[in-house]
Design an enzyme around this catalytic site. Sequence first.
Site, short mmCIF file in Angstrom:
data_model
loop_
_atom_site.label_atom_id
_atom_site.label_comp_id
_atom_site.label_asym_id
_atom_site.label_seq_id
_atom_site.Cartn_x
_atom_site.Cartn_y
_atom_site.Cartn_z
N ARG A 148 1.10 -3.29 21.89
CA ARG A 148 0.80 -4.37 22.83
C ARG A 148 -0.63 -4.83 22.54
O ARG A 148 -1.45 -4.05 22.03
CB ARG A 148 0.90 -3.90 24.28
CG ARG A 148 2.27 -3.37 24.70
CD ARG A 148 2.23 -2.91 26.16
NE ARG A 148 3.53 -2.42 26.61
CZ ARG A 148 3.90 -1.15 26.61
NH1 ARG A 148 3.07 -0.20 26.18
NH2 ARG A 148 5.10 -0.79 27.05
N LYS A 172 0.74 1.34 29.14
CA LYS A 172 0.77 0.98 30.57
C LYS A 172 0.62 2.23 31.43
O LYS A 172 1.17 3.28 31.13
CB LYS A 172 2.09 0.29 30.89
CG LYS A 172 2.22 -1.11 30.28
CD LYS A 172 3.50 -1.78 30.73
CE LYS A 172 3.57 -3.21 30.22
NZ LYS A 172 4.80 -3.91 30.67
N HIS A 244 2.59 -10.40 20.92
CA HIS A 244 3.85 -9.72 21.25
C HIS A 244 4.95 -10.03 20.23
O HIS A 244 5.89 -9.25 20.08
CB HIS A 244 4.29 -10.14 22.66
CG HIS A 244 4.61 -8.97 23.54
ND1 HIS A 244 3.67 -8.02 23.88
CD2 HIS A 244 5.77 -8.56 24.12
CE1 HIS A 244 4.23 -7.10 24.65
NE2 HIS A 244 5.50 -7.40 24.81
N ARG A 247 5.07 -7.31 17.80
CA ARG A 247 5.68 -6.11 18.42
C ARG A 247 7.21 -6.23 18.40
O ARG A 247 7.91 -5.29 18.06
CB ARG A 247 5.15 -5.97 19.85
CG ARG A 247 5.72 -4.79 20.65
CD ARG A 247 4.94 -4.70 21.96
NE ARG A 247 5.59 -3.91 22.99
CZ ARG A 247 5.49 -2.60 23.11
NH1 ARG A 247 4.79 -1.90 22.24
NH2 ARG A 247 6.09 -1.96 24.11
N HIS A 270 8.29 2.45 25.83
CA HIS A 270 9.11 1.95 26.94
C HIS A 270 9.49 3.11 27.86
O HIS A 270 9.95 4.16 27.40
CB HIS A 270 10.38 1.29 26.42
CG HIS A 270 10.16 -0.06 25.82
ND1 HIS A 270 11.05 -0.65 24.95
CD2 HIS A 270 9.14 -0.94 25.96
CE1 HIS A 270 10.59 -1.83 24.58
NE2 HIS A 270 9.43 -2.03 25.18
N TYR A 279 16.76 -5.29 22.15
CA TYR A 279 16.75 -5.55 20.72
C TYR A 279 18.15 -5.42 20.10
O TYR A 279 18.38 -5.90 18.99
CB TYR A 279 15.77 -4.60 20.01
CG TYR A 279 14.36 -4.86 20.44
CD1 TYR A 279 13.66 -5.96 19.96
CD2 TYR A 279 13.72 -4.04 21.36
CE1 TYR A 279 12.37 -6.23 20.38
CE2 TYR A 279 12.43 -4.30 21.79
CZ TYR A 279 11.77 -5.40 21.29
OH TYR A 279 10.49 -5.66 21.73
#
Length: 298
Positions: A148, A172, A244, A247, A270, A279
């Site tokens: 990110r 995150k 992004h 990514r 994730h 994806y």
Amino acid sequence: MKWTHTLKDFKHFLKIERGLSENTIVNYSHDIEKLIRFVEENNSNHTPLSIDEATVQQFIYEIAKVLNARSQTRIISGLKSFFTYLVFEDYRKDNPMEMIEAPKIGRKLPDTLALQDIEKLIAAIDLSTAEGHRNKAIIETLYGCGLRVSELVNLKLSDLFFDEGFIRVTGKGDKQRFVPIGSITQKYINMYIKESRPFVKEVPEFSDTVFLNRRGKQLTRVMIFTIIKRLAEKTGLKKKISPHTFRHSFATHLLENGADLRAIQLMLGHESITTTEIYMHVDRKHLAEIMQRYHPRT
């Protein structure tokens, strides 16, 4: 109870109790600030404890005139979290967001770039300057590790474990993970660190930060967006791309080449495999080929 005081407490709750990232907290705060401005502009005396469902509904009706469904959904989600917090802390007995539903939105597939486009962008970087070597290392890292933009700008020299073939990434909620790093990406980061970074003015506060601006400070997220936008314009790329995009391309290309979805989830950081599963929808032709190649009944 004043809005400013309540918002400050809510932000503290998001950071300490829920462990959310600074960017997520900022986004939540902006959503609530929009509601505060609406209340003030309509000369309402409502406080966080007295505002009712009708007022909130009117606010959502107003933002629906200017924002798309996805933006509306994000704001409604932020407000729901805010009022759920107030009920949880016993500031309110009711939740004015309880009966309010967000608009239905389709699942947005991520934009990706072909390998040829990525190579064209990298080839367009002017390597006659120190910034050029830095920018090449930046693009190689975004695509080579699937970071990110916030993870990239916060990357530290002490996070680089090249001998082991990994980098430590803080994602995150300040959650850390180790991401494999290939030899090509290592090569260009090393070139930047050894040949270009030493000429940047040293600022003690950022001495451990990998990517620096001319003044020796940490790059901003906006600067990374600008670097990529200029490269896209220089190469005549028609797609609207961002950090992004690299990514997404990282994850898509791994999947196309047979990588395990669980491994991709771990590398991307994730929380849920459901997020990574998006994806699976990107290249149906590739999935059909996998089916033909590996299923015993085909």
